[in-house]
Design an enzyme around this catalytic site. Sequence first.
Site, PDB file in Angstrom:
ATOM      1  N   THR A 109     -62.418   4.964 -19.233  1.00  0.00           N
ATOM      2  CA  THR A 109     -63.216   4.317 -20.346  1.00  0.00           C
ATOM      3  C   THR A 109     -64.558   6.313 -20.407  1.00  0.00           C
ATOM      4  OG1 THR A 109     -64.105   4.006 -17.794  1.00  0.00           O
ATOM      5  CG2 THR A 109     -63.008   2.180 -19.059  1.00  0.00           C
ATOM      6  N   GLU A 124     -59.274  -0.999 -21.515  1.00  0.00           N
ATOM      7  CA  GLU A 124     -58.637  -2.484 -20.576  1.00  0.00           C
ATOM      8  C   GLU A 124     -57.918  -3.746 -21.302  1.00  0.00           C
ATOM      9  OE1 GLU A 124     -63.234  -0.342 -18.564  1.00  0.00           O
ATOM     10  OE2 GLU A 124     -62.131  -1.425 -20.018  1.00  0.00           O
ATOM     11  N   LYS A 144     -83.819 -10.074 -21.953  1.00  0.00           N
ATOM     12  CA  LYS A 144     -83.862 -11.301 -21.267  1.00  0.00           C
ATOM     13  C   LYS A 144     -85.896 -10.979 -21.130  1.00  0.00           C
ATOM     14  CE  LYS A 144     -83.087 -14.716 -17.860  1.00  0.00           C
ATOM     15  NZ  LYS A 144     -81.951 -15.144 -16.701  1.00  0.00           N
ATOM     16  N   TRP A 156     -83.264 -15.302 -23.738  1.00  0.00           N
ATOM     17  CA  TRP A 156     -82.297 -14.312 -23.713  1.00  0.00           C
ATOM     18  C   TRP A 156     -82.249 -13.469 -25.134  1.00  0.00           C
ATOM     19  CZ3 TRP A 156     -80.196 -11.285 -19.780  1.00  0.00           C
ATOM     20  CH2 TRP A 156     -80.219 -11.551 -19.003  1.00  0.00           C
TER      21      TRP A 156
END
Length: 546
Positions: A187, A332, A441, A446
């Site tokens: 990654t 992944e 937030k 959100w």
Amino acid sequence: MLNGLMMDVPLSIPRIMDYAASVHPDTRIISAAVEGGLHEYSYAEAYPRIGQLAHGLVAMGVKPGDRVATLAWNGYRHFELYYAVAGIGAVCHTINPRLFPDQIVYIANHADDRVLCFDLTFLPLVAALAPRLPAGIKLVLLTDRAHVPSEHGLEGLLIYEDLLAGQPTHYDWPDLPETTASSLCYTSGTTGEPKGALYSHRSNVLHSMGAILATPDCYGTNSRILPVVPLFHVNAWGLPYSAPLSGTDLVFPGPKLDGASLFTLMDEQRVTNAWGVPTIWGGLLAAMRAAGRKPAALSIVGIGGAAAPKSMIDAFERDFGIAVNHGWGMTELSPIGAVSREPRSKQTVDQRIEARQSQGKRTYGIEMKIVDDAGRRLPHDGVASGELLVRGGFVISGYYNNEKASAAAFDSDGWFRTGDVARITPQGDLIIMDRTKDLIKSGGEWISSIVIENLALSCPGVAQAAAIALPHPRWDERPLLVIVRAEGSEVTREAVLAHVAEAIARWQVPDDVMFIEALPMTATGKISKLDLRKRFADYQFPSDSA
């Protein structure tokens, strides 16, 4: 349980090229070479060179399980390494040269690479890093003897074409268990040290089949595909496997990835479709507008790696008649997890653009669920949103040599936590709302940074946009919008905020706008919000902010 009476023949990467050379022998591989010019040959001509390379690797001491690293652009020699390394039972470890040097050193040592194959471009980088690479590592320059610089500073440097010279063209590929490791990709390390995804022969073959099934219009003997997405990251989204498997021409762009160079290569080579990240396509769109047309044969672009803004999808579909395959995936996942499909019924341009706002439907072999903060499964009703978890035959079961990261990456049922917040519609469309770490937030509610960014990008005069969460004394967090103006634009803070406010609730509108010359990018071409948060760590919101 009654077992079927079928042969147990393992799925195998070299069998892909054996198939391509036999069934699609005249299908072409065209590469923009680092040394200059174009190199062209067929699958039937590539296969003997792959055999020679396999013999050469064994002769230099490469053993099953050894990691053979690459630092290279998209080109035919890199492609050959994919097959020869995996075919002898070793692991093709692609390293992203855009990472920081310290990260490259970390990755090479964490993987314990035994060989490093690299393009001429990266000769100075490798010379500088050589003392910090694993002890005893062998260095192979991906060129011929004629192009080796007289002064390179690397003792014992091997030359790629010399490895092949005089070797037999046939290699008797071993019948490896299909679970044998074939390739390793790390990654980009934006939230800590890079983590390794160790793929198998089985996972790569299954992923390739899933990709072909999901995007059939991209493949076939009448298609010519250009992977702008690099071979040095996530196997170029599986294209080195899926293109030969489907008899599709491959056009490799080499080191020149600017919009003008891509336009010329696509136009001259009659590329029918190309895959890459949004930042790349911004450059191509600029080149297309300058030319007043699209590349002659281009009909599809695949966009992934980050959410494509609506303005980009609109430009491709409406202005140039190019279909957009909008997708989602992760290192992944090998990496494709979902991609948009061509509709069963005819759509208007407006309907197509709207449909392409989602990341499409899951590929075969991937299962998905969304969960709340307590891990409870949420309905796929297009309304509920939660963290997206996946499982499947080409999803990692753990990170390479990293127990701590592996322990945190899965729920109690073994599903992989993607870190994305998503909705899934009853029709199976995946809508990525944000990364969990990029959600804002505010006062317990959100706010999606992606929604803000897409609105900002539709404002005239805005070239790039990123919304980040910063601490706020009253609301915990509030959004700050960071903008790069379009060339010649003088768009103002007030104009941007007024434009955004037309489409979302007042409390979701950013409290301020900051203009900068360029957004920081990650090694994989995504906007680095981690760097932006660090840059504006001392920022104070205006006193009249929400």
